[in-house]
Design a protein around this motif. Structure first.
Motif, mmCIF file in Angstrom:
data_model
loop_
_atom_site.group_PDB
_atom_site.id
_atom_site.type_symbol
_atom_site.label_atom_id
_atom_site.label_comp_id
_atom_site.label_asym_id
_atom_site.label_seq_id
_atom_site.Cartn_x
_atom_site.Cartn_y
_atom_site.Cartn_z
ATOM 1 N N ASN A 143 -4.805 10.642 0.805
ATOM 2 C CA ASN A 143 -3.226 10.647 1.078
ATOM 3 C C ASN A 143 -3.138 9.042 0.415
ATOM 4 O OD1 ASN A 143 -1.022 10.394 4.092
ATOM 5 N ND2 ASN A 143 -0.662 9.910 1.800
ATOM 6 N N LEU A 144 -2.331 9.102 -0.767
ATOM 7 C CA LEU A 144 -2.135 7.850 -1.732
ATOM 8 C C LEU A 144 -0.891 7.256 -1.168
ATOM 9 C CD1 LEU A 144 -3.505 9.118 -4.843
ATOM 10 C CD2 LEU A 144 -4.839 8.281 -3.109
ATOM 11 N N ASN A 145 -0.807 6.022 -0.985
ATOM 12 C CA ASN A 145 0.691 5.255 -0.780
ATOM 13 C C ASN A 145 1.249 4.721 -1.897
ATOM 14 O OD1 ASN A 145 1.588 5.404 2.388
ATOM 15 N ND2 ASN A 145 -0.680 5.448 2.479
ATOM 16 N N TRP A 146 2.267 4.825 -2.194
ATOM 17 C CA TRP A 146 3.025 5.061 -3.776
ATOM 18 C C TRP A 146 2.516 3.925 -4.442
ATOM 19 C CZ3 TRP A 146 7.015 2.219 -5.658
ATOM 20 C CH2 TRP A 146 7.664 1.255 -4.869
ATOM 21 N N ARG A 147 2.292 3.025 -4.271
ATOM 22 C CA ARG A 147 1.786 2.047 -5.518
ATOM 23 C C ARG A 147 0.428 2.421 -5.945
ATOM 24 N NH1 ARG A 147 3.370 -2.118 -1.349
ATOM 25 N NH2 ARG A 147 5.421 -2.915 -1.928
ATOM 26 N N PHE A 148 0.112 2.593 -7.279
ATOM 27 C CA PHE A 148 -0.998 3.056 -7.757
ATOM 28 C C PHE A 148 -1.343 4.416 -7.769
ATOM 29 C CE2 PHE A 148 -1.417 -1.517 -7.672
ATOM 30 C CZ PHE A 148 -1.246 -2.152 -8.787
ATOM 31 N N VAL A 149 -0.452 5.017 -7.342
ATOM 32 C CA VAL A 149 -0.708 6.536 -7.541
ATOM 33 C C VAL A 149 -1.471 7.481 -8.540
ATOM 34 C CG1 VAL A 149 0.328 9.041 -6.786
ATOM 35 C CG2 VAL A 149 0.962 6.801 -5.508
ATOM 36 N N ASN A 208 -0.900 13.133 -11.048
ATOM 37 C CA ASN A 208 -2.082 13.432 -10.549
ATOM 38 C C ASN A 208 -2.395 13.851 -9.076
ATOM 39 O OD1 ASN A 208 -3.295 12.823 -12.965
ATOM 40 N ND2 ASN A 208 -3.237 10.555 -12.559
ATOM 41 N N VAL A 209 -1.091 13.983 -8.283
ATOM 42 C CA VAL A 209 -1.337 14.486 -6.968
ATOM 43 C C VAL A 209 -0.732 15.838 -6.734
ATOM 44 C CG1 VAL A 209 -1.134 12.027 -6.033
ATOM 45 C CG2 VAL A 209 1.094 13.371 -6.480
ATOM 46 N N ASP A 210 -1.342 16.524 -5.688
ATOM 47 C CA ASP A 210 -0.890 18.025 -5.530
ATOM 48 C C ASP A 210 0.427 18.081 -4.769
ATOM 49 O OD1 ASP A 210 -3.436 18.904 -6.550
ATOM 50 O OD2 ASP A 210 -4.438 18.060 -4.940
ATOM 51 N N ALA A 211 0.988 16.984 -4.174
ATOM 52 C CA ALA A 211 2.372 17.208 -3.476
ATOM 53 C C ALA A 211 2.556 15.945 -3.112
ATOM 54 C CB ALA A 211 2.063 17.708 -1.869
ATOM 55 N N ILE A 212 3.779 15.796 -2.676
ATOM 56 C CA ILE A 212 4.441 14.380 -2.134
ATOM 57 C C ILE A 212 4.912 14.308 -0.889
ATOM 58 C CG2 ILE A 212 6.792 13.236 -2.311
ATOM 59 C CD1 ILE A 212 6.199 12.864 -5.529
ATOM 60 N N ILE A 213 4.998 13.425 0.094
ATOM 61 C CA ILE A 213 5.557 13.314 1.313
ATOM 62 C C ILE A 213 6.704 12.201 1.355
ATOM 63 C CG2 ILE A 213 5.254 12.534 3.675
ATOM 64 C CD1 ILE A 213 2.550 13.860 3.781
#
Length: 352
Positions: A86-92, A125-130
């Protein structure tokens, strides 16, 4: 599950507190949390008391972290056998580069309305967004993001709040609480209170929080000759007795992504005057004290309305308290995050 949560922090604020609280709450559901906390400023190391939350703390400049983020995240995922990141939006973009190669599912939490972007390439590069509100998710979709998007409203640890007696709140005592950054528009509040002081309204306005705008705001207060009734108070704990008499809370933000302080104000029973912008109308539907976000005079009028009709609007806020306690608590947030994680691990493509 073994879950990696990342955060690059540029200053302590509501997002940092939310990430820490979320990690603790998710771990209570028998999940192992590895929290990669990177900061570019001097700050105390974040501390947790839950054994299933492990913090990897680093202090790195933005440019340096941008260079090493993909390798660092990849190494942590491999070493700790991470199931989902779970990446938090900076540097995703940087953090997510190696995750597909490692066959690790990932989701980015976005805690800002990206009105200054013209594409969503940083999330490729991510599969989805929250998103922490519909306003956040709608903007991401408008930028062209085609993968699953989930709305998970933020929350607070209600059990840690200190509850004040709303019967001693005073409508002439007004405050705000936020990072002192331009889009929070604290200068609008200073000018509005100054305008009303010139019209003989006996208002007192205290500004809590810190940030890069502090010096400029102090200069504005001095320029207006408002030092006797407007003050910068710095950081304050939400449990502090300093807050026990304030009746009205101001939040004139432009494109507020969620509004944690709005939730706290409602649960405390304070009348709110805010902008009809970002997520604030989502939190306060059919609420009469939201001003047109680009109309300063309308803001001034709404403060007058709140002051003159304080009892009426106080009753309106008090009716919303139980709903807010149920909807915006961290236990519910953790349950929703875990549902998203399972949906991604099980290959669910439904967008909510």
């Amino acid at each position: 599950m073994n879950i990696l949560i990342t955060l690059y922090s540029t200053s302590w604020g509501g997002a940092e507190e939310s990430v820490l609280n979320l990690a603790e709450e998710i771990s209570k559901n028998d999940n192992n949390i590895f929290l990669l906390w990177v900061a570019n400023y001097d700050s105390p190391r974040p501390v947790v008391s839950f054994p299933k939350v492990k913090i990897i703390y680093l202090r790195l400049h933005r440019k340096l972290y941008g260079l090493v983020a993909s390798y660092l995240v990849g190494l942590l995922c491999f070493y700790h056998k991470i199931d989902i990141a779970n990446l938090n939006w900076r540097f995703v973009n940087e953090e997510g580069r190696l995750l597909k190669l490692l066959k690790i599912r990932s989701v980015a939490t976005i805690r800002a309305i990206l009105f200054d972007r013209n594409s969503c390439d940083e999330f490729k590069n991510v599969d989805a967004i929250i998103g922490v509100s519909k306003a956040v998710v709608n903007q991401v979709k408008a930028l062209g993001f085609q993968k699953p998007c989930f709305v998970v409203y933020n929350g607070i640890q209600i059990e840690k709040l200190k509850f004040f007696n709303h019967k001693v709140f005073l409508p002439e005592r007004i405050f705000s609480m936020s990072r002192l950054v331009p889009w929070k528009r604290v200068d609008w509040s200073i000018k509005a209170i100054n305008t009303l002081h010139d019209r003989s309204y006996p208002l007192r306005f205290d500004i809590y929080g810190d940030g890069p705008e502090r010096n400029e705001l102090q200069k504005l207060i001095e320029k207006l000759g408002a030092e006797s009734y407007i003050s910068l108070r710095g950081y304050v704990n939400i449990r502090s007795n300093q807050l026990k008499r304030y009746g009205i809370f101001l939040i004139p933000s432009f494109k507020e992504p969620f509004g944690k302080t709005v939730v706290e104000a409602v649960i405390h029973g304070r009348v709110i005057v805010g902008s009809r912008s970002g997520a604030i109308p989502e939190l306060l539907p059919k609420y009469k004290l939201l001003f047109r976000y680009d109309d300063f005079q309308n803001y001034v009028q709404k403060i007058v309305q709140a002051y003159k009709n304080y009892s009426q609007y106080s009753k309106n806020i008090l009716k919303r308290q139980n709903e807010f306690k149920e909807k915006y608590n961290m236990k519910r947030v953790a349950r929703d995050y875990i549902k998203v994680y399972h949906a991604l691990l099980n290959g669910t493509k439904k967008t909510s």
